[in-house]
Design a protein around this motif. Sequence first.
Motif, PDB file in Angstrom:
ATOM      1  N   LEU A 125       0.848  -1.191   0.000  1.00 43.98           N
ATOM      2  CA  LEU A 125       0.000   0.000   0.000  1.00 43.98           C
ATOM      3  C   LEU A 125       0.884   1.242   0.000  1.00 43.98           C
ATOM      4  O   LEU A 125       1.613   1.503   0.966  1.00 43.98           O
ATOM      5  CB  LEU A 125      -0.916  -0.001   1.230  1.00 43.98           C
ATOM      6  CG  LEU A 125      -2.030   1.043   1.292  1.00 43.98           C
ATOM      7  CD1 LEU A 125      -2.952   0.919   0.087  1.00 43.98           C
ATOM      8  CD2 LEU A 125      -2.823   0.880   2.580  1.00 43.98           C
ATOM      9  N   ALA A 126       0.816   2.009  -1.080  1.00 49.56           N
ATOM     10  CA  ALA A 126       1.629   3.224  -1.202  1.00 49.56           C
ATOM     11  C   ALA A 126       1.168   4.274  -0.202  1.00 49.56           C
ATOM     12  O   ALA A 126      -0.019   4.364   0.118  1.00 49.56           O
ATOM     13  CB  ALA A 126       1.543   3.776  -2.623  1.00 49.56           C
ATOM     14  N   THR A 127       2.098   5.105   0.263  1.00 53.39           N
ATOM     15  CA  THR A 127       1.788   6.130   1.257  1.00 53.39           C
ATOM     16  C   THR A 127       0.687   7.057   0.778  1.00 53.39           C
ATOM     17  O   THR A 127      -0.209   7.435   1.550  1.00 53.39           O
ATOM     18  CB  THR A 127       3.051   6.947   1.585  1.00 53.39           C
ATOM     19  OG1 THR A 127       4.080   6.067   2.065  1.00 53.39           O
ATOM     20  CG2 THR A 127       2.752   8.001   2.649  1.00 53.39           C
ATOM     21  N   ARG A 128       0.719   7.414  -0.490  1.00 48.85           N
ATOM     22  CA  ARG A 128      -0.284   8.346  -1.023  1.00 48.85           C
ATOM     23  C   ARG A 128      -1.689   7.737  -1.049  1.00 48.85           C
ATOM     24  O   ARG A 128      -2.682   8.465  -1.146  1.00 48.85           O
ATOM     25  CB  ARG A 128       0.108   8.771  -2.440  1.00 48.85           C
ATOM     26  CG  ARG A 128       0.098   7.649  -3.459  1.00 48.85           C
ATOM     27  CD  ARG A 128       0.436   8.127  -4.857  1.00 48.85           C
ATOM     28  NE  ARG A 128       0.421   7.037  -5.831  1.00 48.85           N
ATOM     29  CZ  ARG A 128       1.450   6.230  -6.072  1.00 48.85           C
ATOM     30  NH1 ARG A 128       2.589   6.402  -5.396  1.00 48.85           N
ATOM     31  NH2 ARG A 128       1.369   5.267  -6.965  1.00 48.85           N
ATOM     32  N   ASP A 129      -1.785   6.408  -0.943  1.00 45.46           N
ATOM     33  CA  ASP A 129      -3.085   5.740  -1.015  1.00 45.46           C
ATOM     34  C   ASP A 129      -3.644   5.362   0.355  1.00 45.46           C
ATOM     35  O   ASP A 129      -4.756   4.822   0.443  1.00 45.46           O
ATOM     36  CB  ASP A 129      -2.967   4.456  -1.860  1.00 45.46           C
ATOM     37  CG  ASP A 129      -2.600   4.750  -3.306  1.00 45.46           C
ATOM     38  OD1 ASP A 129      -3.025   5.813  -3.810  1.00 45.46           O
ATOM     39  OD2 ASP A 129      -1.895   3.924  -3.916  1.00 45.46           O
ATOM     40  N   ARG A 132      -7.058   7.089   1.507  1.00 43.38           N
ATOM     41  CA  ARG A 132      -8.186   6.594   0.711  1.00 43.38           C
ATOM     42  C   ARG A 132      -8.553   5.172   1.101  1.00 43.38           C
ATOM     43  O   ARG A 132      -9.737   4.825   1.251  1.00 43.38           O
ATOM     44  CB  ARG A 132      -7.829   6.647  -0.781  1.00 43.38           C
ATOM     45  CG  ARG A 132      -8.881   6.044  -1.697  1.00 43.38           C
ATOM     46  CD  ARG A 132      -8.348   5.849  -3.099  1.00 43.38           C
ATOM     47  NE  ARG A 132      -7.109   5.094  -3.112  1.00 43.38           N
ATOM     48  CZ  ARG A 132      -7.048   3.770  -2.986  1.00 43.38           C
ATOM     49  NH1 ARG A 132      -8.155   3.063  -2.802  1.00 43.38           N
ATOM     50  NH2 ARG A 132      -5.879   3.156  -3.027  1.00 43.38           N
ATOM     51  N   ALA A 133      -7.538   4.308   1.290  1.00 45.73           N
ATOM     52  CA  ALA A 133      -7.792   2.914   1.654  1.00 45.73           C
ATOM     53  C   ALA A 133      -8.456   2.817   3.023  1.00 45.73           C
ATOM     54  O   ALA A 133      -9.375   2.010   3.221  1.00 45.73           O
ATOM     55  CB  ALA A 133      -6.474   2.133   1.646  1.00 45.73           C
ATOM     56  N   LEU A 170      -6.799  -3.542   1.582  1.00 52.02           N
ATOM     57  CA  LEU A 170      -6.456  -3.629   0.164  1.00 52.02           C
ATOM     58  C   LEU A 170      -6.847  -5.009  -0.343  1.00 52.02           C
ATOM     59  O   LEU A 170      -7.101  -5.905   0.449  1.00 52.02           O
ATOM     60  CB  LEU A 170      -4.963  -3.375  -0.065  1.00 52.02           C
ATOM     61  CG  LEU A 170      -3.942  -4.393   0.453  1.00 52.02           C
ATOM     62  CD1 LEU A 170      -2.595  -4.156  -0.226  1.00 52.02           C
ATOM     63  CD2 LEU A 170      -3.747  -4.282   1.954  1.00 52.02           C
TER      64      LEU A 170
END
Length: 340
Positions: A125-129, A132-133, A170
């Motif tokens: 899981l990318a930091t930018r996401d 949202r997640a 995710l």
Amino acid sequence: MVIGDPEAPAATAAGAPARLAARTRNLRKVYGRTVAVDHVDLDVPVGSVLGMLGPNGSGKTTTIRMLLGLVTPTAGAVELLGHQLPGGLGYALPEVGALVESPGFHPFLSGRENLMRCAAAEPHLATRDIARAVAAALERVGLAAAAGRRYRGYSLGMKQRLGLAAALLLPRKLVVLDEPTNGLDPAGTREVRAVIADLHASGTTVLVSSHLLTEVEATCTHVAVLHQGSVVAQGELTELLEAGDAGLLVATPDVTVAVNALRDNRVPARATPDGVHVDLTATTAPEVVATLVRADVAVHEVRRQRTGLEDLFARLTEAESTEARLSDVDHRELLAEESR
């Protein structure tokens, strides 16, 4: 000792994905003199929803813990998403979401803050996401409105929901849920059923441990029944239910004539409130219908009569009492919790 290569994932034929999402072979776990799990061979087919059933102390949670690498087996082999454990844990676990027993979170953080910490530890899981997640997971389990409240103020059902949200941050290849409806009201139970159905529709494999037989029958495609630390039955749910009772139910207004006609042809039959129950042990459904037609019996409907999951479960586990009892393993784990 667990069999497996500690360095690399298990190979599959021609690079094809493993047919089973998880499996164990001769799995055994002993606590002192207590055998918690005894030579369990468990298969979890890819894309299935497998319900793991068993009385208290039957080894369900211990088996799940060994599948996830949380407990070291005394003996046997564990394979998770095609990787032999324990060496393949680093490859497999990022693809697994799990809710095992009571979820543990920081009591003075809010639900959202706790989930943000979980999301930050997700390697895929990318930091930018993350934000949202987290928002999507909270909404999915019905906690969006309570996301800002401290965890210590959550009810048991809300804590279960947050644990489920952490497992669903995710997309996963495998989701493991140990008593996911514990503490939930009927509406929450229906929501969990919907989540499981959604996961199944998306191709995710789901392993559910539950004591709610009606929920298992409504949501699962496969079942594994554990009793006294061993698997006493496993397979597709429909096949297990149909194998439990070789019977046929015939709807007819001519019940007495039908029963006499079948008995005259040495086919065991008896009248029931719904029609005529026919034993198929020594005959077949087409032969039963042909016999009734020859006897001028009006046949309105013929259907296979299945054993209910509750009856099948009771027969397999040879239940002697409906009283819940703590096993030696349960007592040992409770004492360990109290000493912490």
